[in-house]
Design an enzyme around this catalytic site. Structure first.
Site, mmCIF file in Angstrom:
data_model
loop_
_atom_site.group_PDB
_atom_site.id
_atom_site.type_symbol
_atom_site.label_atom_id
_atom_site.label_comp_id
_atom_site.label_asym_id
_atom_site.label_seq_id
_atom_site.Cartn_x
_atom_site.Cartn_y
_atom_site.Cartn_z
ATOM 1 N N CYS B 118 0.834 -1.203 0.000
ATOM 2 C CA CYS B 118 0.000 0.000 0.000
ATOM 3 C C CYS B 118 0.873 1.260 0.000
ATOM 4 C CB CYS B 118 -0.970 -0.050 1.181
ATOM 5 S SG CYS B 118 -2.287 1.162 1.030
ATOM 6 N N HIS B 243 -3.702 -5.475 1.067
ATOM 7 C CA HIS B 243 -3.107 -5.731 2.387
ATOM 8 C C HIS B 243 -3.294 -7.181 2.830
ATOM 9 C CE1 HIS B 243 -2.267 -1.592 3.774
ATOM 10 N NE2 HIS B 243 -3.340 -1.231 3.109
ATOM 11 N N GLU B 245 -1.629 -8.668 4.996
ATOM 12 C CA GLU B 245 -1.354 -8.753 6.447
ATOM 13 C C GLU B 245 -2.578 -8.390 7.277
ATOM 14 O OE1 GLU B 245 -0.811 -6.206 4.633
ATOM 15 O OE2 GLU B 245 -0.862 -4.348 5.806
#
Lengths: 982, 288
Positions: B118, B243, B245
């Site tokens: 990002c 994302h 994560e």
């Protein structure tokens, strides 16, 4: 003034946002052909000039050469009819300018001086011939005159030279000093001082509202007469801040009638919590209630969670973006300022605004001057403001609501809340407790102090009128705050470098330092040390300024060097501004002169007690006279399009709700993307537990029955969490009273009934209040388009926010129907309770019978449903709320993009439409796997009534006859249509 | 017209979660500061995969308190560095280029990996660490503002476009995007080179894994050829907008309540971990 001014203009070679930007403006009815945009950086220096080569290199730092082009001191070449440049007014926070300045400083290894600056502005190129009034409207949507400067040129004026080089500049004066204020005046004069402020001896103008009433001014006068001197302006302004309704909550603290001698807060809110905690014994979930910047409950053996919900109504009325932004970053600081600093981990929001499609123009000035921003612009601004705050700070915003009612057109309500997490202990020290010690240094960290936000606390204690001060507007800088938030809660706290911390919010230093001084019984402040944005601020202004992004800490002298080094390495400005003492006094010095010397006892407790009286009169409204239609297909589609029922997903998706990696149940759910009323978020990596958040409000019930309005709010806020599987005994609530005309005994009578409701219902549920806030004067006084005086008051509004800890996020239940063939139940009884309902509003009526809560029965039901969810018997659960049963089943069906065939038990005494749209409380729509029928019915008992099954692509509801048969796709379309294009 | 949709069976997790690998001794450096905000979950993802990381403030790296030379993986996590002012990732990239460029180049020359997610991808693009056709690290791609003109947060489906060290064993990634500027743009020549050198790592696609073809919301930002992430020419740098994560657990996935209910009906439990973790496991695999 700067001697050298240069201008860099940056534009995209092919702007990807051009179409959306143009479409958005056209959707407001402004017929532009295209709206192009260039970003402008104006660089102003005095000490040295830049060479052209340097400027080109600087420009390269500020653009992306792959997709952007720039000009240096030359006009951008563009095809357009009008150019509109929007910059900031002097003294307004300019975050982009600050970043550009830092980049240039880093690149050229130089520092800009005090009189030097980099300013950002936006240059719009309008293509399309607009009539002058359209051009004015366009400028009005691009800029807010309270914070922005607007400069327009026609194509011809623009010519080859382009726009002018303008540097916003705060005018400097010689340093004003503190002066005595004579209060030995007649009462009429005193009232004027209280209402309009101290008469400035130089300018002969009033300095803005103190919001002190006559009794308070008498108490101040008497106190200083005993001291044998006049108060200084610093002292008077400081007392006004500390005693403000905003800070002292005088209305909630005052005795009321004969039966509430201790006041509403102690009698109804605090007492409920105290009694609930006592009854809960070892099962008490509260850790810290009402005393700190947030309330806190137990998360698990190691952690506690905090919650706080604030309002930022008055500033948002004037500058929706800045007001909402400072609202959300402000409440973040209530988290950072809880105990020794909790980490903000979830934001929530709520907006009460006028109907964007049915706005009535309002003006602050006679003759159509000083217009109130229309609801659409307020909505756009507050939505962006909360988004910018949360997104830039890396805090997820998974939960919120919008409520539309034209009574919010004069003054919107903007709710902003933050949940925080902190370990209970570090090295045996409780992190949720704090105490400044005498000798600790007073350290201010974060942003600098300017004239922004002066009189915020006193201003929000008054109704908005033509004299509302423009300095009350602030723009936040989330990145400055993010920098100190990180260093405080991730580093300094765990190094044990300070002993106490609080937020600089309303009242600025005057409130934060004086509040902390209570912990050690004294403080001594050197105002000269406070870092300023610009010179020329008077001592009283420095002391009460509400410039954003600041915290005050108590740092023991032995830790100072380590603390200051750490701050410097994180590029966080920190300044010692004084010492905590045990003198019993708040002493403030400026330029070697004592400008304030007041006993803390008087400052905090010298406020004269009030005794308020209330009246209550029940009004009767006509009932609707529309007969029940044979079929309700059209009625349901219309209900799905009501603004208080339909999707506001355009807000949800602008808000990062996944950062920090804890998303479990979010703001929209299911294939059909239906908005939830509650969210579930994990906040400790690796833990099964999760935090549930919900909110509820029923302002449309207030004028009919404030007691039951409060009941509806509490029940619904709790119910939203239970529907996800959170047991009732793991839930706490927060109250935000946003009232109107609170000097009117009638309004106070409604308040008293609502507070009584809060006590009774919370007690029965056993659900404690842990934090609360009130805003008592949400009224607008001004003029309509014809110049007639009008007063627009918000309906008495009570927002209940709930927080609960889910024992096992993996077992949580979402709202959407999931598998064809599942059984659909309604849990809880439906009665004829449509007063203030969305359906009556649709019929153009108000009615009289609001839902009445049976909290004891509800609690029992909630325990059973949470148990059934824990036993994995439930596939989906959704609370029945605004719009009633038909709207709830429609949302569950749309969420799963799954049809339903239902037969509802309409009693003979009840109209079918009333049955389907009644807002009776404590109900859920639940779907379960057919295999679980027996177990589920056993768990819920007779409360659960089987209505039918899921399947197909239509929602069919039969009562005594077929009531409706609508395609799920049509329901979804209606549900999502009102805010398409926002 | 909503019709009853078939339940498309698709894997929701690796068929059998790999046994917890031994921790590797190589360490990761996760940058923070100035508004970067995803360091906590990024560190958690790496730790879970078996790699320990230090979150280091950029100023500590500039001051020399920490050294890049001690690490094998450099991560630029998500966030809002400098509030996206002057273009997302631009100001933070300037801070790096103006202060620690030499150290970074040295790091790039070694057998090390760099991951940017990002805002981290935006920083990588501004630094020229992707596409990095050569060691001049010229800026060749831009992550422009989204077509919609504002931040957009929603789950997207990604398909690996090429097999490389990052995408090995991945069939599908399903994770959030949350950005205002993720609209990848570059010259036709650059795009041609990126494709020729098989540098596209992930593309946005529909739920049935067919290409998004630029259609909103599957391609959430208007990115050219649905590109969600690319590697450097030498493959050791990955930049991606979405994302992974933020959705390490199955219960982080947008559609998990439905998946869980389907699993319950079949008498099985939903796996704990989501497929998204494979990206981090691949990093650990590279060093093991």
């Amino acid at each position: 003034m700067a001697s050298f001014v240069h201008r860099i203009e940056v534009h995209f070679t092919k702007d990807p946002r051009l179409k959306t930007r143009t479409d958005r403006i056209r959707s407001l009815g402004i017929p532009v052909d295209e709206l192009h945009l260039a970003d402008v950086y104006t660089i102003a220096t005095t000490a040295r000039d830049f060479t052209r080569d340097e400027l080109v290199q600087v420009a390269r730092q500020l653009v992306n050469p792959v997709v952007q082009e720039f000009t240096v001191d030359e006009a951008t070449e563009a095809l357009f009819d009008e150019a509109i440049e929007v910059g900031f007014l002097p003294g307004v926070t300019d975050n982009v300018g600050t970043t550009a300045r830092q980049t240039i400083e880093d690149f050229l290894s130089m520092r800009f001086g005090d009189e030097e600056a980099v300013c950002s502005s936006q240059l719009y190129f309008v293509r399309g011939r607009l009539a002058p009034e359209m051009l004015t409207r366009l400028a009005g949507t691009l800029a807010n005159p309270l914070v922005n400067r607007i400069h327009m040129k026609t194509r011809q004026e623009y010519g080859k030279t382009g726009m002018d080089r303008i540097v916003p500049h705060v005018e400097l004066h010689e340093l004003p000093t503190a002066g005595p204020v004579d209060l030995d005046l007649d009462d009429a004069e005193l009232v004027t001082i209280g209402k309009e402020g101290i008469l400035d001896p130089k300018t002969r103008q009033r300095r803005g509202p103190l919001a002190l009433d006559l009794a308070q001014l008498h108490a101040i006068r008497d106190y200083f007469q005993d001291l044998g001197r006049m108060p200084t302006d610093v002292e008077l302004e400081s007392l006004a801040q500390t005693w403000s309704e905003h800070c002292k909550h005088t209305i909630f603290a005052s005795a009321l009638d004969d039966d509430v001698p201790k006041g509403l807060y102690k009698t109804f809110i605090q007492a409920a919590t105290n009694e609930i905690r006592e009854a809960a014994g070892e099962k008490d979930i509260c850790v810290s209630v009402f005393s700190d910047n947030s309330g806190a409950i137990i998360f698990d053996d190691q952690y506690i969670v905090t919650h706080k919900v604030e309002t930022h109504n008055s500033p948002s009325a004037l500058d929706p973006f800045g007001g909402a932004l400072t609202g959300i970053v402000g409440v973040n600081r209530d988290t950072i300022g809880f105990g020794l600093g909790a980490k903000p981990c979830i934001n929530i929001y709520g907006f009460c605004v006028g109907d964007p499609d049915a706005a009535v123009p309002l003006f602050r000035g006679k003759d159509g001057t000083n217009p109130v921003l229309p609801p659409r612009q307020i909505l756009d601004g507050v939505v962006r403001g909360v988004g910018a705050g949360g997104n830039c700070s890396g805090i997820p915003t998974p939960q919120g609501f919008c409520w539309f009612d034209n009574r919010y057109a004069g003054k919107p309500l903007v709710f902003a809340g933050t949940v925080g997490i902190m370990p209970r202990e570090r090295d045996g020290q409780k992190l949720f407790e704090k105490k400044a010690e005498p000798g600790d240094l007073i350290v201010m960290v974060g942003g600098r102090v300017g004239k922004d936000g002066i009189h915020g606390a006193t201003f929000s204690s008054e109704a908005l009128d033509p004299k509302s001060p423009v300095t009350a507007v602030q723009i936040g800088d989330p990145i400055t705050q993010k920098k100190f938030s990180d260093v405080i809660v991730k580093e300094a706290r765990d190094l044990g470098l300070y002993r106490s911390i609080t937020d600089n919010g309303a009242g600025g230093l005057s409130c934060s330092v004086a509040e902390m001084a209570k912990e050690c019984n004294g403080c001594h402040v050197q105002l000269d040390n406070v870092p300023l944005k610009y010179h020329g601020m008077a001592p009283w202004e420095i002391w009460i300024s509400e410039s954003q992004e600041r915290m005050t800490l108590a740092v023991p002298p032995e830790n100072l060097k380590t603390f200051m080094d750490l701050m410097e390495r994180r590029e966080v400005e920190a300044t010692v501004i004084g010492t905590f003492t045990k003198s019993g006094k708040c002493v403030v010095e400026c330029a070697g002169i004592v400008v304030m010397d007041i006993e803390l006892a008087f400052l905090h407790d010298g406020l004269p007690k009030k005794h308020l009286t209330t009246t209550f009169m029940k009004t009767t409204n006509p009932e609707p006279d529309t007969p029940c239609p044979d079929r309700l297909d059209a009625a349901l589609l219309a209900m799905m399009q009501r603004k208080n029922i339909c999707s506001t997903e355009f807000i949800t998706i602008q808000y990062d709700h996944t950062v920090q990696g804890g998303h479990v149940l979010g703001p929209v759910q299911g294939k059909g993307r239906v908005q939830s009323v509650a969210s579930l978020t994990t906040i400790v990596p690796g833990s099964k537990k999760a935090v549930g958040l919900s909110q509820a409000l029923f302002p449309s019930y207030s004028e009919i029955d404030p007691y039951n309005m409060a009941g509806a709010g509490i029940d619904t806020a709790i119910r939203g969490l239970v529907a996800m599987g959170i047991p009732p005994d793991k839930i706490a609530i927060l109250d935000n009273f946003c009232w109107c005309s609170s000097n009117d005994p009638g309004r106070l009578g409604q308040l008293k009934r609502a507070a009584q409701g809060c006590y009774d219902i919370a007690k029965t549920f056993g659900t404690p209040f842990i934090s609360g806030k009130d805003s008592m004067f949400n009224d607008f006084s001004g003029y309509d388009a014809e110049g007639n005086p009008v007063k627009v008051s918000v309906p008495p509004t009570l927002l209940i926010s709930s927080i609960g800890v889910h024992p096992d996020a993996g077992k949580a239940v979402s709202l959407d129907a999931k598998i064809p063939g599942d059984l659909v139940y309604v849990v809880g009884a439906t009665r004829e309770e449509l007063g203030g309902s969305e359906y009556f509003a649709q019929l153009g009526s108000i009615g009289n019978t609001v839902p009445v809560l049976d909290a004891a029965a509800a609690k029992e039901r909630y325990i059973r449903l949470a148990g059934a969810i824990a036993h994995e018997l439930v596939a989906s659960a959704f609370p029945v709320s605004h719009g009633g049963l038909a709207v709830a089943v429609a949302k569950v069906a749309v969420g799963g993009r799954l049809g339903m065939d239902l037969t509802v038990p309409v009693p003979d005494t009840l109209r079918p439409d009333y049955f389907l749209f009644s807002e009776s409380l404590s109900r859920f729509v639940v779907t379960i796997a057919p295999d679980h029928k027996r177990a589920f019915e056993q768990a819920l008992g007779p409360d659960a009534v089987l209505l039918g099954r899921t399947g197909g692509s239509r929602l069919r509801i039969t009562g005594r006859t077929l009531l409706l048969d609508v395609a799920i796709a049509d329901l979804e379309k209606s549900y999502k249509s009102p805010f398409r294009g926002y | 017209m909503a019709t009853v949709r078939r339940n498309i069976r698709r894997p929701v997790a690796a068929p059998k979660a790999a046994a917890v690998p031994d921790r590797i001794c190589e360490r990761a450096l996760i940058l923070s500061g100035y508004g970067i905000n995803s360091e906590m979950e990024t560190q958690a993802a790496l730790a879970r995969a078996g790699m320990d990381a230090d979150t280091v403030h950029i100023n500590d790296l500039i001051a020399g308190d920490r050294s890049l030379a001690d690490y094998r993986l450099l991560v630029f996590p998500g966030g809002f560095s400098y509030g996206d002012d002057t273009g997302a990732g631009n100001a933070y990239a300037n801070r790096i280029r103006n202060n620690i460029w030499d150290d970074l180049q040295e790091f790039m020359d070694g057998d090390n990996l760099v991951l940017g997610i990002c805002n981290g991808f935006q920083i990588l693009a501004n630094l020229g660490l992707v596409p990095a056709f050569d060691r001049t690290y010229a800026r060749e791609i831009a992550l422009m503002p989204n077509r919609g003109g504002r931040l957009e947060c929603r789950f997207v489906t990604l398909k690996p476009a090429n097999e490389n060290l990052w995408t090995k064993g991945i069939e599908r990634i399903y994770c959030p995007v949350s950005h205002g500027e993720g609209n990848l743009s570059c010259s036709p020549e650059t795009l041609k080179k990126i494709k020729q050198k098989k540098m596209v790592a992930f593309t946005y696609c529909r739920e049935d894994m067919s290409p998004a073809d630029g259609e909103y919301p599957y391609n959430p930002n208007g990115s050219v050829e649905d590109i969600a992430g690319i590697t450097s020419a030498n493959g050791r740098v990955l930049g991606m907008m979405p994302h992974p994560e933020r959705a390490m657990e199955c219960s982080n996935l947008y559609d998990w309540p439905l998946l869980r209910e389907q699993a319950r009906r079949e008498g099985r439990a939903l796996p704990q971990e989501s497929l998204n973790m494979q990206i981090f496991r691949n990093i650990v695999g590279y060093f093991s």
